[in-house]
Design an enzyme around this catalytic site. Structure first.
Site, mmCIF file in Angstrom:
data_model
loop_
_atom_site.group_PDB
_atom_site.id
_atom_site.type_symbol
_atom_site.label_atom_id
_atom_site.label_comp_id
_atom_site.label_asym_id
_atom_site.label_seq_id
_atom_site.Cartn_x
_atom_site.Cartn_y
_atom_site.Cartn_z
ATOM 1 N N HIS A 181 -111.357 -32.352 94.564
ATOM 2 C CA HIS A 181 -110.765 -31.173 94.107
ATOM 3 C C HIS A 181 -110.169 -30.433 95.194
ATOM 4 O O HIS A 181 -111.118 -29.910 95.902
ATOM 5 C CB HIS A 181 -111.339 -30.371 92.966
ATOM 6 C CG HIS A 181 -110.320 -29.196 92.523
ATOM 7 N ND1 HIS A 181 -109.690 -29.313 91.334
ATOM 8 C CD2 HIS A 181 -109.895 -27.891 93.022
ATOM 9 C CE1 HIS A 181 -108.862 -28.379 91.197
ATOM 10 N NE2 HIS A 181 -109.243 -27.475 92.184
ATOM 11 N N CYS A 182 -108.840 -30.362 95.555
ATOM 12 C CA CYS A 182 -108.299 -29.709 96.651
ATOM 13 C C CYS A 182 -107.903 -28.457 96.343
ATOM 14 O O CYS A 182 -106.857 -28.247 95.585
ATOM 15 C CB CYS A 182 -107.406 -30.482 97.329
ATOM 16 S SG CYS A 182 -106.594 -29.847 98.568
ATOM 17 N N VAL A 183 -108.580 -27.353 96.852
ATOM 18 C CA VAL A 183 -107.935 -25.857 96.421
ATOM 19 C C VAL A 183 -106.502 -25.539 96.964
ATOM 20 O O VAL A 183 -105.748 -24.791 96.525
ATOM 21 C CB VAL A 183 -108.997 -24.823 97.010
ATOM 22 C CG1 VAL A 183 -110.059 -24.799 95.837
ATOM 23 C CG2 VAL A 183 -109.396 -24.960 98.389
ATOM 24 N N ASN A 186 -104.431 -26.950 94.426
ATOM 25 C CA ASN A 186 -104.807 -26.486 93.269
ATOM 26 C C ASN A 186 -104.789 -27.798 92.375
ATOM 27 O O ASN A 186 -104.158 -27.524 91.168
ATOM 28 C CB ASN A 186 -103.949 -25.501 92.568
ATOM 29 C CG ASN A 186 -104.680 -24.711 91.635
ATOM 30 O OD1 ASN A 186 -105.575 -24.876 91.480
ATOM 31 N ND2 ASN A 186 -103.885 -23.872 90.719
#
Ligand SMILES: *[C@@H]1O[C@H](CO)[C@@H](O)[C@H](O)[C@H]1NC(C)=O
Ligand SMILES: [Zn+2]
Ligand SMILES: [Zn+2]
Length: 350
Positions: A181-183, A186
């Site tokens: 999951h890449c912040v 998002n």
């Protein structure tokens, strides 16, 4: 402000961004950070009012364990700052030292491509496992019996996990061929958007690299033109001293503080993301995801060499190039850029 103060602020900012990027870009580190955070909070709790600790707990939860757009805004803000600095200072100075207009316009073209890719990364569905598609999604990859076993149920989604999928705690859904999951975008990176993610990383590297080279060229030009490298200065004792490398750096920093600051930031971003891109490229050509890499790391038994006669029954250690040898780079990359669609598979089976 004297040189030392400026330099300290500069170094601190760069260090803070290193920590920020390393901690949050991966997504996998969130739990480690969360643990450290709660440990710190436990130690401090007797001295911190309850409402304050509750508030900060909620803030951390909102920031890193729930979907939110903060990092997207931060991302756009940093990009805006670099491009503003580029347009208002670097561009003009570069024209003065004779850089061609074509190479000065390249960063804008790259920005346009980059924003498209960024949008695709943020908005495209990474391959959510849904009730309606579940039956065909399970068939896309076979279970390997090591990292993914048949019949494992996701307790939240209440569905059997397809091979290579993982439940994303931030988005609260299972994602096919889950990577991480890449912040910063998002969104999860999964079966359907790894291609955009790879190109997106490449576009950031290209932008940072190109502007950094233009800026470096500009500064070298300034140094060459003013003959700073071979000049002399009079020190406090009235002696003539030759200017050295550190004097030139100091001079540039004080004459063009914003430009040198931006250059430092760009070089840092370039090397960090180039490394990250290469890591993902290596995984991609080996037909692996970072999720599998994390899962397999440290799993295998070190003593179980083929000739050692030691067999403890634990799975053999992870070989990142396994897929590379089995099917070939191009097939693996083709699968990233033309992900297996569950519906297509279904038709083939009929
Ligand atoms: C990638 O690996 C999976 C198993 O993990 C396999 O089913 C798939 O066919 C492989 N793809 C290629 C292109 O080798
Ligand atoms: Zn799930
Ligand atoms: Zn997610």
């Amino acid at each position: 402000m004297d040189f030392l103060t400026l330099f300290c602020i500069y170094t601190l900012t760069v260090l803070a961004s290193i920590v920020l990027v390393c901690k949050y870009a991966g997504g996998q580190e969130q739990t480690a950070l969360g643990r450290t955070y709660s440990r710190v909070i436990n130690v401090l709790s007797p001295y911190v009012p309850v409402w304050l600790s509750r508030l900060s707990n909620r803030a951390v939860h909102k920031l890193f364990h729930e979907r939110n757009n903060l990092f997207i805004y931060l991302h756009l803000l940093l990009e805006g700052a670099v491009y503003t600095e580029y347009s208002y200072e670097v561009f003009g100075y570069c024209r003065e030292v004779g850089t061609t207009l074509t190479s000065l316009y390249v960063p804008y073209a790259l920005l346009a491509v980059h924003l498209c890719l960024f949008y695709l990364c943020c908005s495209r569905d990474p391959g959510t496992v849904t009730n309606t598609k579940h039956a065909s999604q399970v068939k896309v990859y076979p279970y390997d019996g090591e990292l993914f076993n048949p019949g494992e149920l996701c307790p939240t989604c209440n569905l059997v996990k397809p091979a290579r999928s993982k439940h994303c705690r931030v988005c609260n859904r299972c994602v096919q061929r889950f990577d991480h999951h890449c912040v910063w975008v998002n969104n999860c990176v999964g079966a359907q958007n790894t291609r955009y993610f790879l190109l997106y990383l490449l576009s950031v590297c290209a932008m940072a690299g190109h502007i950094a080279v233009l800026t470096l060229d500009l500064l070298l030009n300034v140094v060459a033109r003013t003959g700073l490298m071979y000049a002399h200065y009079v020190d406090s004792a009235g002696q003539q001293q030759p200017t050295g490398f550190s004097f030139v750096v100091q001079h540039l920093f004080l004459t063009f503080p914003r430009i040198v600051f931006m250059l430092g930031f760009l070089i840092f971003v370039f090397f960090l993301l180039a490394g990250y891109f290469l890591f993902h490229l290596l995984l991609a050509v080996g037909n692996h995801t970072s999720n599998e890499w994390y899962k397999a790391r440290g799993r295998g038994c070190r003593h179980c060499h083929p000739h050692s006669g030691h067999h403890c029954g634990r799975p053999s250690s992870f070989n990142p190039l396994r897929g590379f040898y089995s099917r070939g780079i191009f097939k693996n990359l083709a699968e990233i850029f033309m992900p297996l669609k569950p519906q297509l598979r279904k038709k083939k089976h009929k």
